[in-house]
Design a protein around this motif. Structure first.
Motif, PDB file in Angstrom:
ATOM      1  N   PHE A  21      30.635  29.053  46.705  1.00 50.50           N
ATOM      2  CA  PHE A  21      29.915  29.081  45.883  1.00 50.50           C
ATOM      3  C   PHE A  21      30.066  29.418  44.823  1.00 50.50           C
ATOM      4  O   PHE A  21      29.260  28.699  43.904  1.00 50.50           O
ATOM      5  N   LYS A  22      30.756  31.114  44.648  1.00 54.34           N
ATOM      6  CA  LYS A  22      31.346  31.112  42.941  1.00 54.34           C
ATOM      7  C   LYS A  22      31.941  29.367  42.563  1.00 54.34           C
ATOM      8  O   LYS A  22      31.747  29.189  41.074  1.00 54.34           O
ATOM      9  N   HIS A  23      32.735  28.532  43.249  1.00 58.67           N
ATOM     10  CA  HIS A  23      33.137  27.268  42.705  1.00 58.67           C
ATOM     11  C   HIS A  23      32.081  26.672  42.282  1.00 58.67           C
ATOM     12  O   HIS A  23      32.351  26.492  41.088  1.00 58.67           O
ATOM     13  N   ARG A  24      31.300  26.877  43.302  1.00 58.90           N
ATOM     14  CA  ARG A  24      30.062  25.782  43.005  1.00 58.90           C
ATOM     15  C   ARG A  24      29.736  25.711  41.736  1.00 58.90           C
ATOM     16  O   ARG A  24      28.730  25.207  40.384  1.00 58.90           O
ATOM     17  N   VAL A  25      29.049  27.791  41.274  1.00 51.81           N
ATOM     18  CA  VAL A  25      28.684  28.141  39.958  1.00 51.81           C
ATOM     19  C   VAL A  25      29.568  27.953  38.815  1.00 51.81           C
ATOM     20  O   VAL A  25      28.764  27.462  37.661  1.00 51.81           O
ATOM     21  N   THR A  26      30.986  28.877  38.859  1.00 52.91           N
ATOM     22  CA  THR A  26      31.508  28.687  37.684  1.00 52.91           C
ATOM     23  C   THR A  26      32.806  28.142  38.534  1.00 52.91           C
ATOM     24  O   THR A  26      33.324  28.493  39.298  1.00 52.91           O
ATOM     25  N   PRO A  27      34.264  27.581  37.475  1.00 52.41           N
ATOM     26  CA  PRO A  27      35.132  27.355  38.325  1.00 52.41           C
ATOM     27  C   PRO A  27      35.472  28.002  38.258  1.00 52.41           C
ATOM     28  O   PRO A  27      35.956  29.539  37.735  1.00 52.41           O
ATOM     29  N   LEU A  28      36.589  28.439  39.503  1.00 51.28           N
ATOM     30  CA  LEU A  28      37.713  29.871  39.982  1.00 51.28           C
ATOM     31  C   LEU A  28      38.455  29.576  39.218  1.00 51.28           C
ATOM     32  O   LEU A  28      38.847  28.778  38.519  1.00 51.28           O
ATOM     33  N   GLN A  29      38.780  30.424  38.676  1.00 46.53           N
ATOM     34  CA  GLN A  29      40.506  30.545  37.757  1.00 46.53           C
ATOM     35  C   GLN A  29      41.364  29.950  38.321  1.00 46.53           C
ATOM     36  O   GLN A  29      42.419  28.847  37.497  1.00 46.53           O
ATOM     37  N   ASN A  30      41.597  30.316  39.877  1.00 39.92           N
ATOM     38  CA  ASN A  30      42.913  29.203  40.546  1.00 39.92           C
ATOM     39  C   ASN A  30      42.278  28.815  42.213  1.00 39.92           C
ATOM     40  O   ASN A  30      42.103  29.301  42.846  1.00 39.92           O
ATOM     41  N   ALA A  31      41.531  27.119  41.565  1.00 36.78           N
ATOM     42  CA  ALA A  31      40.967  26.916  42.808  1.00 36.78           C
ATOM     43  C   ALA A  31      41.733  26.589  43.971  1.00 36.78           C
ATOM     44  O   ALA A  31      41.405  26.173  45.355  1.00 36.78           O
ATOM     45  N   LEU A  32      42.980  26.875  43.993  1.00 38.22           N
ATOM     46  CA  LEU A  32      44.002  26.060  45.241  1.00 38.22           C
ATOM     47  C   LEU A  32      44.327  27.563  45.497  1.00 38.22           C
ATOM     48  O   LEU A  32      44.579  27.533  46.991  1.00 38.22           O
ATOM     49  N   GLU A  33      43.417  28.439  45.392  1.00 35.65           N
ATOM     50  CA  GLU A  33      43.000  29.465  46.224  1.00 35.65           C
ATOM     51  C   GLU A  33      42.422  29.144  48.535  1.00 35.65           C
ATOM     52  O   GLU A  33      42.579  29.551  48.634  1.00 35.65           O
ATOM     53  N   LEU A  34      41.003  28.573  46.985  1.00 33.98           N
ATOM     54  CA  LEU A  34      40.741  27.021  48.076  1.00 33.98           C
ATOM     55  C   LEU A  34      41.520  26.669  48.937  1.00 33.98           C
ATOM     56  O   LEU A  34      41.022  26.978  50.568  1.00 33.98           O
ATOM     57  N   ARG A  35      41.854  25.852  48.931  1.00 32.97           N
ATOM     58  CA  ARG A  35      43.281  25.655  50.201  1.00 32.97           C
ATOM     59  C   ARG A  35      43.806  26.557  50.568  1.00 32.97           C
ATOM     60  O   ARG A  35      43.404  25.725  51.910  1.00 32.97           O
ATOM     61  N   THR A  36      44.311  27.563  49.982  1.00 32.61           N
ATOM     62  CA  THR A  36      45.840  28.544  50.805  1.00 32.61           C
ATOM     63  C   THR A  36      44.744  29.116  51.961  1.00 32.61           C
ATOM     64  O   THR A  36      45.024  29.394  53.459  1.00 32.61           O
ATOM     65  N   ILE A  37      42.748  29.761  51.663  1.00 32.25           N
ATOM     66  CA  ILE A  37      42.167  30.087  52.746  1.00 32.25           C
ATOM     67  C   ILE A  37      42.020  28.968  53.626  1.00 32.25           C
ATOM     68  O   ILE A  37      42.448  29.702  55.313  1.00 32.25           O
ATOM     69  N   ARG A  38      41.471  27.720  53.287  1.00 34.51           N
ATOM     70  CA  ARG A  38      41.634  26.379  54.424  1.00 34.51           C
ATOM     71  C   ARG A  38      42.205  26.541  55.301  1.00 34.51           C
ATOM     72  O   ARG A  38      42.713  26.778  56.715  1.00 34.51           O
TER      73      ARG A  38
END
Length: 72
Positions: free
Chosen positions: A33-50
């Protein structure tokens, strides 16, 4: 997930694994949700969590199979 942390997670009970999965899914939802509103500092965290969720689901499934095989 570090190797030592993986070993600890692998030995959790099925209920504890399920609770951890729920916690990570909630974190994943908030981050997406945060990433859709404003880009995350480290978008690779999404991959790590998945991948952590998938790893925990694998541990849970192994645990289910092991307990089902023991009851037969």
């Amino acid at each position: 997930m570090k190797k030592k942390e993986k070993e600890v997670k692998k030995n959790l009970s099925l209920g504890e694994l399920r609770a951890e999965i729920v916690k990570l899914r909630e974190k994943q939802f908030r981050m997406q949700f945060k990433h859709r509103v404003t880009p995350l500092q480290n978008a690779l965290e999404l991959r790590t969590i998945r991948r952590d969720i998938a790893r925990l689901e694998t541990f849970a499934r192994r645990h289910e199979i092991k307990t089902a095989g023991a009851t037969k």
